[in-house]
Design a protein around this motif. Structure first.
Motif, PDB file in Angstrom:
ATOM      1  N   LEU A  81       0.816  -1.206   0.000  1.00 16.48           N
ATOM      2  CA  LEU A  81       0.000   0.000   0.000  1.00 16.48           C
ATOM      3  C   LEU A  81       0.856   1.264   0.000  1.00 16.48           C
ATOM      4  O   LEU A  81       1.876   1.333   0.679  1.00 16.48           O
ATOM      5  N   VAL A  82       0.415   2.261  -0.726  1.00 22.11           N
ATOM      6  CA  VAL A  82       1.168   3.510  -0.892  1.00 22.11           C
ATOM      7  C   VAL A  82       0.844   4.481   0.240  1.00 22.11           C
ATOM      8  O   VAL A  82      -0.333   4.797   0.467  1.00 22.11           O
ATOM      9  N   PRO A  83       1.849   5.010   0.940  1.00 20.14           N
ATOM     10  CA  PRO A  83       1.594   6.090   1.905  1.00 20.14           C
ATOM     11  C   PRO A  83       1.060   7.326   1.187  1.00 20.14           C
ATOM     12  O   PRO A  83       1.569   7.711   0.130  1.00 20.14           O
ATOM     13  N   ILE A  84       0.056   7.959   1.769  1.00 23.32           N
ATOM     14  CA  ILE A  84      -0.589   9.074   1.079  1.00 23.32           C
ATOM     15  C   ILE A  84       0.356  10.259   0.885  1.00 23.32           C
ATOM     16  O   ILE A  84       0.190  11.041  -0.054  1.00 23.32           O
ATOM     17  N   GLY A  85       1.372  10.368   1.720  1.00 26.47           N
ATOM     18  CA  GLY A  85       2.314  11.468   1.571  1.00 26.47           C
ATOM     19  C   GLY A  85       3.160  11.393   0.318  1.00 26.47           C
ATOM     20  O   GLY A  85       3.824  12.374  -0.047  1.00 26.47           O
ATOM     21  N   LEU A  86       3.160  10.246  -0.362  1.00 25.28           N
ATOM     22  CA  LEU A  86       3.902  10.110  -1.631  1.00 25.28           C
ATOM     23  C   LEU A  86       3.055  10.478  -2.843  1.00 25.28           C
ATOM     24  O   LEU A  86       3.557  10.518  -3.967  1.00 25.28           O
ATOM     25  N   ILE A  87       1.784  10.740  -2.617  1.00 25.83           N
ATOM     26  CA  ILE A  87       0.874  11.071  -3.716  1.00 25.83           C
ATOM     27  C   ILE A  87       0.897  12.578  -3.973  1.00 25.83           C
ATOM     28  O   ILE A  87       0.770  13.383  -3.049  1.00 25.83           O
ATOM     29  N   ASN A  88       1.064  12.954  -5.241  1.00 21.06           N
ATOM     30  CA  ASN A  88       0.922  14.365  -5.619  1.00 21.06           C
ATOM     31  C   ASN A  88       0.277  14.448  -6.996  1.00 21.06           C
ATOM     32  O   ASN A  88      -0.148  13.428  -7.558  1.00 21.06           O
ATOM     33  N   ASN A  89       0.219  15.647  -7.565  1.00 22.28           N
ATOM     34  CA  ASN A  89      -0.505  15.808  -8.840  1.00 22.28           C
ATOM     35  C   ASN A  89       0.277  15.335 -10.056  1.00 22.28           C
ATOM     36  O   ASN A  89      -0.188  15.478 -11.181  1.00 22.28           O
ATOM     37  N   ASN A  90       1.458  14.760  -9.831  1.00 23.44           N
ATOM     38  CA  ASN A  90       2.179  14.103 -10.925  1.00 23.44           C
ATOM     39  C   ASN A  90       1.991  12.586 -10.913  1.00 23.44           C
ATOM     40  O   ASN A  90       2.494  11.895 -11.795  1.00 23.44           O
ATOM     41  N   ALA A  91       1.285  12.086  -9.900  1.00 20.12           N
ATOM     42  CA  ALA A  91       1.014  10.648  -9.829  1.00 20.12           C
ATOM     43  C   ALA A  91      -0.132  10.301 -10.777  1.00 20.12           C
ATOM     44  O   ALA A  91      -1.163  10.973 -10.793  1.00 20.12           O
ATOM     45  N   VAL A  92       0.061   9.236 -11.548  1.00 20.45           N
ATOM     46  CA  VAL A  92      -0.907   8.866 -12.585  1.00 20.45           C
ATOM     47  C   VAL A  92      -1.385   7.430 -12.359  1.00 20.45           C
ATOM     48  O   VAL A  92      -0.580   6.514 -12.168  1.00 20.45           O
ATOM     49  N   ILE A  93      -2.710   7.251 -12.400  1.00 20.16           N
ATOM     50  CA  ILE A  93      -3.320   5.936 -12.188  1.00 20.16           C
ATOM     51  C   ILE A  93      -3.096   5.030 -13.405  1.00 20.16           C
ATOM     52  O   ILE A  93      -3.281   5.450 -14.548  1.00 20.16           O
ATOM     53  N   LYS A  94      -2.714   3.783 -13.157  1.00 21.16           N
ATOM     54  CA  LYS A  94      -2.403   2.842 -14.235  1.00 21.16           C
ATOM     55  C   LYS A  94      -3.577   1.940 -14.600  1.00 21.16           C
ATOM     56  O   LYS A  94      -3.549   1.255 -15.616  1.00 21.16           O
ATOM     57  N   ARG A  95      -4.618   1.917 -13.746  1.00 22.13           N
ATOM     58  CA  ARG A  95      -5.828   1.145 -14.058  1.00 22.13           C
ATOM     59  C   ARG A  95      -7.001   1.752 -13.324  1.00 22.13           C
ATOM     60  O   ARG A  95      -6.823   2.557 -12.404  1.00 22.13           O
ATOM     61  N   ASP A  96      -8.206   1.400 -13.715  1.00 21.40           N
ATOM     62  CA  ASP A  96      -9.398   1.915 -13.038  1.00 21.40           C
ATOM     63  C   ASP A  96      -9.394   1.469 -11.578  1.00 21.40           C
ATOM     64  O   ASP A  96      -9.023   0.324 -11.255  1.00 21.40           O
ATOM     65  N   ILE A  97      -9.794   2.371 -10.694  1.00 19.82           N
ATOM     66  CA  ILE A  97      -9.849   2.079  -9.260  1.00 19.82           C
ATOM     67  C   ILE A  97     -11.208   2.531  -8.726  1.00 19.82           C
ATOM     68  O   ILE A  97     -11.665   3.638  -9.013  1.00 19.82           O
ATOM     69  N   LYS A  98     -11.846   1.675  -7.963  1.00 23.83           N
ATOM     70  CA  LYS A  98     -13.154   1.984  -7.413  1.00 23.83           C
ATOM     71  C   LYS A  98     -13.032   2.864  -6.165  1.00 23.83           C
ATOM     72  O   LYS A  98     -12.069   2.765  -5.412  1.00 23.83           O
ATOM     73  N   LYS A  99     -14.022   3.709  -5.948  1.00 25.68           N
ATOM     74  CA  LYS A  99     -14.102   4.525  -4.752  1.00 25.68           C
ATOM     75  C   LYS A  99     -13.988   3.647  -3.506  1.00 25.68           C
ATOM     76  O   LYS A  99     -14.637   2.605  -3.397  1.00 25.68           O
ATOM     77  N   GLY A 100     -13.121   4.034  -2.567  1.00 26.42           N
ATOM     78  CA  GLY A 100     -12.926   3.277  -1.339  1.00 26.42           C
ATOM     79  C   GLY A 100     -11.861   2.213  -1.420  1.00 26.42           C
ATOM     80  O   GLY A 100     -11.478   1.638  -0.396  1.00 26.42           O
ATOM     81  N   GLU A 101     -11.352   1.945  -2.629  1.00 22.74           N
ATOM     82  CA  GLU A 101     -10.325   0.924  -2.800  1.00 22.74           C
ATOM     83  C   GLU A 101      -8.968   1.473  -2.361  1.00 22.74           C
ATOM     84  O   GLU A 101      -8.648   2.646  -2.587  1.00 22.74           O
ATOM     85  N   CYS A 102      -8.169   0.638  -1.714  1.00 22.85           N
ATOM     86  CA  CYS A 102      -6.821   1.032  -1.324  1.00 22.85           C
ATOM     87  C   CYS A 102      -5.903   1.019  -2.544  1.00 22.85           C
ATOM     88  O   CYS A 102      -6.004   0.128  -3.403  1.00 22.85           O
ATOM     89  N   ILE A 103      -5.006   1.973  -2.615  1.00 20.81           N
ATOM     90  CA  ILE A 103      -4.122   2.121  -3.769  1.00 20.81           C
ATOM     91  C   ILE A 103      -2.774   1.495  -3.452  1.00 20.81           C
ATOM     92  O   ILE A 103      -2.126   1.829  -2.454  1.00 20.81           O
TER      93      ILE A 103
END
Length: 430
Positions: A384-406
């Protein structure tokens, strides 16, 4: 605390001051500048803000004349102004940690990567660093704390923020000989997992608060971050993902935070959690093995036992930060810092809405993600990815459902950030 107060008074009597650099002039930064003007032996010498006007306002709100404020955009200008006993405002963050006369740096930005860079620069420039930026601390606090110790400076969270306030109670309880069973904080609003800057904007502006920050409070991410900092600073862990968050009263906390077989909600002790109905306070649940101590606790009207609550009904956020500044300066002591070389708990990333392949993410308190707490072991085992590593340059590689852990394999992260590089180094060292 009397000794600390006396040391500040003595400094002031000798016409000396702890020179402090503050990065961030939002609600917390402005409050800190004003409070610091009332503290003997301490001076908010430099305010760095993306908006020069906010930095100037931080000083004028504290009663400083504009004639005594210098706007500087080079390190030389900052040094000269500070040597002339002027209050300095700049919009260049890299200069916040470098002035000759600065003793302590305070990061009040709340932005994870900015916090990582500021802390690293402070340590490299031999300045004590006080983190009002818990968002960065829960991702890379362990490695920054280790670097600070090696450099002979202090890395610390702040008094007044819930993690620092909880740690003070925790330290008191352990030092007094109690067994600490659980620690936690109050939460003063129901969680709305769909909160965004747009949905809270009106309320935020009334409070002179950044809508992104308020959204992070309401969607629960801020609470998860604060609990993770408490965990990393004590070794306690969440009992379940996201915590329990019961609605209760102070007097009932010892019953709620007992084991299930004792009528409570817990699977185990030595946990961190949050509770509705006790905000803005923080608490520790304690017990003892000796009957005479139970007898005296009951005589002192601390409850019927076997568990008791130590409760502090307030936390003053940045208004208490001068205490952490002084402790770092005089005693080289942290208010709260990670105790191990890796995290104990993680704030994992969850989708705030349905996400499509190729979509860019944003960050804490924004539109696409929110955080939840879990143990480091679970986060690692599930990738699981720590949320502090997420920014606006992070790009999703597949569809993810609301509530799903990334997970790491669902997203292309921005690997050029300071916080990402520090995190990777932290994981290698741990």
């Amino acid at each position: 605390m009397t000794s600390l107060n006396n040391k500040l008074k003595e400094l002031d009597e000798n016409n000396k001051h702890i020179k402090v650099s503050i990065i961030g002039a939002g609600l917390m930064g402005k409050g800190l500048v004003s409070q610091m003007m009332l503290v003997k032996g301490m001076e908010p010498s430099l305010v760095v803000s993306n908006k020069i006007s906010d930095g100037v306002e931080a000083y004028t709100l504290a009663g400083i004349s504009k004639d005594d404020i210098v706007i500087a955009r080079t390190l030389s200008e900052i040094n000269i102004a500070m040597e002339s006993n002027k209050y300095v405002v700049s919009d260049i963050t890299e200069y916040a940690t470098k002035p000759n006369l600065v003793d302590v740096v305070v990061d009040a930005t709340g932005v994870p990567d900015a916090g990582a860079r500021i802390a690293l620069d402070s340590i490299e420039n031999k300045k004590h660093i006080v983190m009002l930026n818990v968002e960065a601390d829960v991702v890379v606090g362990p490695i920054l704390n280790k670097m600070a110790k090696k450099a002979g400076v202090v890395y610390t969270g702040t008094a007044g923020d819930e993690p620092g306030s909880v740690k003070e109670i925790f330290d008191f309880a352990e030092a007094a000989g109690f067994e600490v069973l659980a620690i936690g904080k109050g939460k003063n609003n129901p969680i709305d997992y769909e909160a965004t800057p747009d949905s809270v904007r009106e309320k935020a502006l009334k409070s002179k608060l950044n809508p992104v920050k308020l959204a992070s409070f309401i969607d629960g991410t801020n609470t998860m971050v604060e609990m993770a900092a408490m965990a990393n600073g004590t070794g306690f862990i969440p009992d379940i993902r996201g915590g329990y968050g019961p609605t209760t009263e102070v007097n009932d906390l010892p019953n709620v935070y007992s084991l299930k077989e004792e009528g409570g909600i817990l699977n185990k002790y030595r946990i961190v959690d949050y509770a509705h109905g006790v905000a803005p306070g923080v608490f520790a649940i304690v017990t003892t093995s000796l009957p005479q101590v139970h007898h005296e606790m009951q005589f002192l009207k601390m409850g019927s036992g076997p568990n008791y609550v130590l409760y502090r009904p307030y936390h003053l956020t940045s208004l208490e930060t001068p205490i952490s500044i002084a402790k770092a300066y005089f005693y080289k002591e942290a208010t709260i810092a990670p105790i191990y070389e890796k995290t104990v708990a993680e704030v994992i990333t969850m989708a705030k809405k349905d996400l499509k392949k190729g979509e860019r993410l944003d960050g804490i308190g924004e539109y696409t993600v929110l955080g939840s707490i879990d143990t480091c072991e679970v986060a690692k085992s599930e990738n699981l990815v720590p949320i502090g590593l997420i920014n606006n340059n992070a790009v999703i590689k597949r569809d993810i459902k609301k509530g799903e852990c990334i997970t790491y394999d669902m997203v292309d992260l921005d690997t050029n950030t300071t916080i990402y590089k520090l995190r990777m180094e932290q994981e290698k060292r741990a």
